[in-house]
Design an enzyme around this catalytic site. Structure first.
Site, PDB file in Angstrom:
ATOM      1  N   HIS A 112      -6.009  -5.755  -2.684  1.00 52.75           N
ATOM      2  CA  HIS A 112      -7.052  -6.069  -1.200  1.00 52.75           C
ATOM      3  C   HIS A 112      -7.170  -6.792  -0.930  1.00 52.75           C
ATOM      4  CE1 HIS A 112      -8.442  -1.675  -0.936  1.00 52.75           C
ATOM      5  NE2 HIS A 112      -7.313  -0.876  -1.024  1.00 52.75           N
ATOM      6  N   ARG A 152       0.935  -1.373  -0.183  1.00 54.13           N
ATOM      7  CA  ARG A 152      -0.068  -0.364   0.455  1.00 54.13           C
ATOM      8  C   ARG A 152       0.635   1.353   0.128  1.00 54.13           C
ATOM      9  NH1 ARG A 152      -3.786   1.955   4.491  1.00 54.13           N
ATOM     10  NH2 ARG A 152      -5.172   2.715   3.242  1.00 54.13           N
ATOM     11  N   HIS A 209       0.224   4.425  -1.985  1.00 53.53           N
ATOM     12  CA  HIS A 209       0.026   5.639  -1.989  1.00 53.53           C
ATOM     13  C   HIS A 209       1.082   6.530  -2.427  1.00 53.53           C
ATOM     14  CE1 HIS A 209      -3.212   5.139   0.776  1.00 53.53           C
ATOM     15  NE2 HIS A 209      -3.345   4.064  -0.781  1.00 53.53           N
ATOM     16  N   ASP A 222       8.958   8.431  -5.935  1.00 52.16           N
ATOM     17  CA  ASP A 222       9.811   8.907  -5.414  1.00 52.16           C
ATOM     18  C   ASP A 222      10.259   9.197  -3.992  1.00 52.16           C
ATOM     19  OD1 ASP A 222       8.504  11.387  -4.721  1.00 52.16           O
ATOM     20  OD2 ASP A 222       9.014  12.626  -5.381  1.00 52.16           O
ATOM     21  N   ASN A 267      -3.205   8.421   5.100  1.00 49.96           N
ATOM     22  CA  ASN A 267      -1.770   7.481   5.095  1.00 49.96           C
ATOM     23  C   ASN A 267      -1.458   7.129   6.039  1.00 49.96           C
ATOM     24  OD1 ASN A 267      -0.762   7.599   2.228  1.00 49.96           O
ATOM     25  ND2 ASN A 267      -0.294   9.645   1.983  1.00 49.96           N
ATOM     26  N   ASP A 314      -3.928 -13.909  -3.014  1.00 52.27           N
ATOM     27  CA  ASP A 314      -4.551 -14.929  -3.926  1.00 52.27           C
ATOM     28  C   ASP A 314      -5.368 -14.107  -4.410  1.00 52.27           C
ATOM     29  OD1 ASP A 314      -6.349 -14.028  -1.908  1.00 52.27           O
ATOM     30  OD2 ASP A 314      -5.762 -16.296  -0.337  1.00 52.27           O
TER      31      ASP A 314
END
Length: 314
Positions: free
Chosen positions: A185, A56, A60, A68, A88, A242
């Site tokens: 997810h 994640r 983000h 970067d 975040n 999966d």
């Protein structure tokens, strides 16, 4: 499988900027890959839930200012950084990036960027969680900007499929790639604060989100009884990479509105059904989309730097 990955990476990399390559650190820091892989492996052995955090975090990072390492920067007195945005606050695994960076600085100081460490750590997290094996080009430089207001460009959990298609489209992703990336997810959890709006006063006609299975709604309500920060796994195998996430969407058991909308919408439902039926197809499309995502607005040469510490600009 190795040849398949090589072909995929070559296909995706056709438009890659000159500064990136698979063997970027071959002569300057030959053990970079191994150090990162071992650091991630060790961390996930003691806490498998960190795989979701690393994946994640990479996403983000790339969606804001490109890949970067801007999400890694700490806030200072004069600047509130991306990582302190509400979007975040649930990110985890910064200490893994720090640990890898520390070892790399001992081996080859000033060579390996934090942006590359994060991209490789996310790739390794997917692999250790049972997902597809893929390689990525290296050579990203670290950005010098990290501002909380930029995180407004992250897709919120309230987005419907049209909004998601539009936002991902602005970054050059197809509808298929957006759905494949949403499959990330399959790892991790969501906080009650990001889905509780589906459980009461949903809209002017419905108290409960009509795209939600009523039995599953009870499960979510039970989770939320412990407060806004209570966590609900996205699917039944929260630490395994999966296709169970897509099976859950078919059962109307997507945790976020932005998850379930992929099945509720006619535009994306066929793709969800395809991935639910065929895990290999999901893995193939996911790794291809991940390689592509890792190339978003990459900074090269003097446009970026190699940070001494991932938490601050040099």
């Amino acid at each position: 499988m190795g040849l398949l990955i090589a072909v995929v990476v070559i296909l995706v990399m056709n438009g890659v900027a000159d500064g990136l390559s698979m063997n970027y650190y071959l002569f300057t820091c030959p053990f970079a890959e191994m150090i990162i892989k071992n650091t991630v492996n060790k961390a996930l052995q003691s806490d498998p839930t960190l795989a979701a955090g690393l994946l994640r975090m990479h996403f983000h990072d790339c969606f804001i200012e490109g890949c970067d390492g801007s999400v890694l920067i700490d806030s200072t007195k004069g600047n509130t950084a991306e990582k302190d945005s509400p979007a975040n606050l649930s990110l985890r695994g910064y200490e893994i990036i720090d640990a890898a960076k520390e070892q790399l600085e001992k081996q080859c100081p000033g060579v390996v960027s934090c942006a590359d460490i994060l991209a490789m750590a996310a790739r390794d997290a997917v692999f250790f969680a049972g997902g597809p094996v893929y390689d990525i080009p290296k050579g990203r430089k670290d950005g010098r900007r990290s501002k909380i207001e930029d995180t407004a460009n992250l897709p919120p959990p309230s987005f419907n499929s049209s909004q998601l298609i539009n936002m991902f489209g602005q970054h050059g992703f197809t509808v298929q790639e957006m759905v494949a990336l949403s499959g990330a997810h399959t790892l991790g959890t969501a906080r009650c604060s990001s889905f509780k709006s589906r459980l009461s006063n949903f809209d002017s006609k419905n108290d409960l989100d009509p795209s939600l299975d009523t039995q599953f709604a009870r499960t979510l309500a039970k989770t939320c009884s412990a407060g806004d920060n209570a966590e609900q796994p996205f699917d039944s195998s929260r630490n395994a990479f999966d296709n169970d996430y897509f099976n859950a969407l078919q059962r109307k058991a997507g945790v976020l509105f932005s998850d379930q909308t992929l099945f509720a919408s006619v535009t994306t439902r066929g793709i969800v059904n395809g991935y639910a039926m065929n895990q290999a197809m999901f893995f193939f499309d996911f790794l291809r989309a991940m390689v592509k995502m890792g190339l978003l607005d990459v900074k090269e040469g003097s446009k970026g730097e190699v940070r001494n510490s991932c938490r601050m600009i040099n």
